[in-house]
Design an enzyme around this catalytic site. Structure first.
Site: not given
Ligand code: CS2
Ligand code: MG
Length: 402
Positions: A123, A148, A160, A210, A212, A236, A283, A316, A339, A402
């Site tokens: 990223h 990305r 975001y 992304d 989102h 994405e 994904r 995460d 990713e 979000w």
């Molecule tokens: C995301 C994540 O990695 C991605 O593409 O969209 O950052 C996502 O927002 C988080 O995993 C949410 O927990």
């Molecule tokens: Mg994403």
């Protein structure tokens, strides 16, 4: 015969919250599974502790498919992110055990290498276009072949995907952060921002973006069309995917490839998207879509329709998920990309993993099983912290995705 003797749910917060399931057999073999569901961690911990662990004790650890079916069908209440994350943790831990018993890395049990390494994207982000360009340059220098790109939308507080610290972390507050969203401002800004990346660096690397889940289908169609000259690897989550049919409209208007699925928990969430060829990349991940067993089923369905894989790999998802993903990715014929965001320094103190980055690719561990160890002593230093993902509001105060 070997039996499952113990199953423990371990919660720790080295840089961020992670939930881990550790299964131990009567032969003393242990297996690890990731059970982290960002912002809802304790619900999965309770699902496992209160409702799954009692069912595991005494079972044959070798019967992975049977245990999967037992937990899926046996719950009666099917699917959903909490249930499927819990099943994923059990499934992943049992694959880890199977590998250790066979003395083979998990990718060998899945059929062996179908490629030399696993292409990853990371990223790049910035508070404005020049700082995004600096960040892209940094990732190119590190050897990434796919990047990305996200930048803060002018005037939109908390856009975001913009990294503040060393690792991007959206779940940073003890109650949800309230962020702003303006579709108009985003659509005015994002195409030019991606074009600036291509103008500066050319086309010799993959560029991803992304959205989102922020746009309606027709807005997403316009966005995809307007960035065709940037030749994105994918856009994405252009629109929320509850209504799979919505993607047909986007498809009709643009050749920009579409990737979807980080919030999916089962094959049913993606069935029409795949069979109607409405997307290009799926994904879904090991941790949220039923473990290695179920994700492989999704990938196989996708391969029949020339849909490729592109698993979610944000921070995460614990290093256990990343290790499992790399074992699976290296074996599937229709692999696309993985990713890879990296982890906070403290995370590596708890999860010892020898997944290796080399020349834009990740390489799986050669150790038996998944190749991840959990350091309980280190984990004890990092107490669970209640953390929420942000929410988004439009400029008039109404809620947005979000
Ligand atoms: C995301 C994540 O990695 C991605 O593409 O969209 O950052 C996502 O927002 C988080 O995993 C949410 O927990
Ligand atoms: Mg994403």
């Amino acid at each position: 015969m070997s039996r499952i003797e113990r199953a423990e749910v371990l919660v720790t917060s080295p840089g961020r919250n992670y939930v881990t399931l550790r299964i131990t057999t009567s032969d003393g073999v242990t297996g690890l599974g990731d059970a982290t569901l960002n912002g809802r961690e304790l619900s999965v911990a309770s699902y496992l502790r209160d409702h799954v662990v009692p069912l595991l004790i005494g079972r044959d650890p070798a019967r992975i498919e049977d245990t999967w079916q037992y937990l899926y069908r046996g719950a009666y209440w099917r699917r959903g992110p909490v249930t499927m994350t819990a099943i994923s943790a059990v499934d992943t831990a049992l694959w880890d055990i199977k590998g250790k018993v066979a003395n083979l890395p998990v990718y060998q049990l899945l059929g062996g290498r179908a490629r030399d390494g696993v292409l990853v994207y990371s990223h790049a982000s910035g508070a404005d276009v020049p700082s995004l360009l600096d960040d892209v340059a940094r990732f190119k220098e590190l050897g990434y072949k796919a990047i990305r790109a996200q930048a803060a939308v002018p005037g939109i507080e908390g856009s975001y995907g913009v990294r503040k610290g060393e690792v991007y972390e959206p779940a940073a507050t003890s109650l949800p952060d309230e962020q702003l969203w303006s579709t108009e401002a985003y659509l005015d800004f994002a195409p030019g921002c991606l074009r600036a990346v291509r103008d500066r660096f050319g086309f010799d690397f993959h560029l991803l973006h992304d959205v989102h889940h922020r746009l309606t289908p027709i807005e997403a169609a316009r966005f995809g069309k307007s960035v065709e000259d940037c030749r994105l690897f994918w856009m994405e989550d252009p629109t929320p995917a509850e209504n799979q049919e919505a993607f047909r409209l986007i498809r009709r208007h643009t050749t920009t490839p579409i990737a979807v699925g980080e919030v999916f928990s089962s094959i049913w969430d993606v069935q029409h998207l795949i069979t109607e060829q409405l997307i290009d990349y799926v994904r879904a991940t090991v941790v949220h879509a039923g473990g290695i067993t179920h994700l492989r089923r999704i990938f196989d369905l996708a391969s029949l329709y020339q849909v490729r894989t592109g698993s979610h790999g944000a921070a995460d998802l614990s290093p256990i998920t990343l290790a499992a993903a790399v074992h699976l990715d290296i074996t599937v014929p229709n692999f696309g990309i993985q990713e890879y965001m990296g982890f906070a320094r403290e995370t590596a103190e708890v999860f010892h993993s020898d997944v290796r980055f080399s020349d834009g690719m990740l390489l799986p561990s050669e150790a038996p099983g998944l190749g991840v160890e959990y350091d309980e002593k280190a984990a004890a230093k990092f107490e669970y912290q209640p953390r929420y993902l942000p929410v988004a509001r439009r400029l008039d105060g109404s809620m947005h995705d979000w």
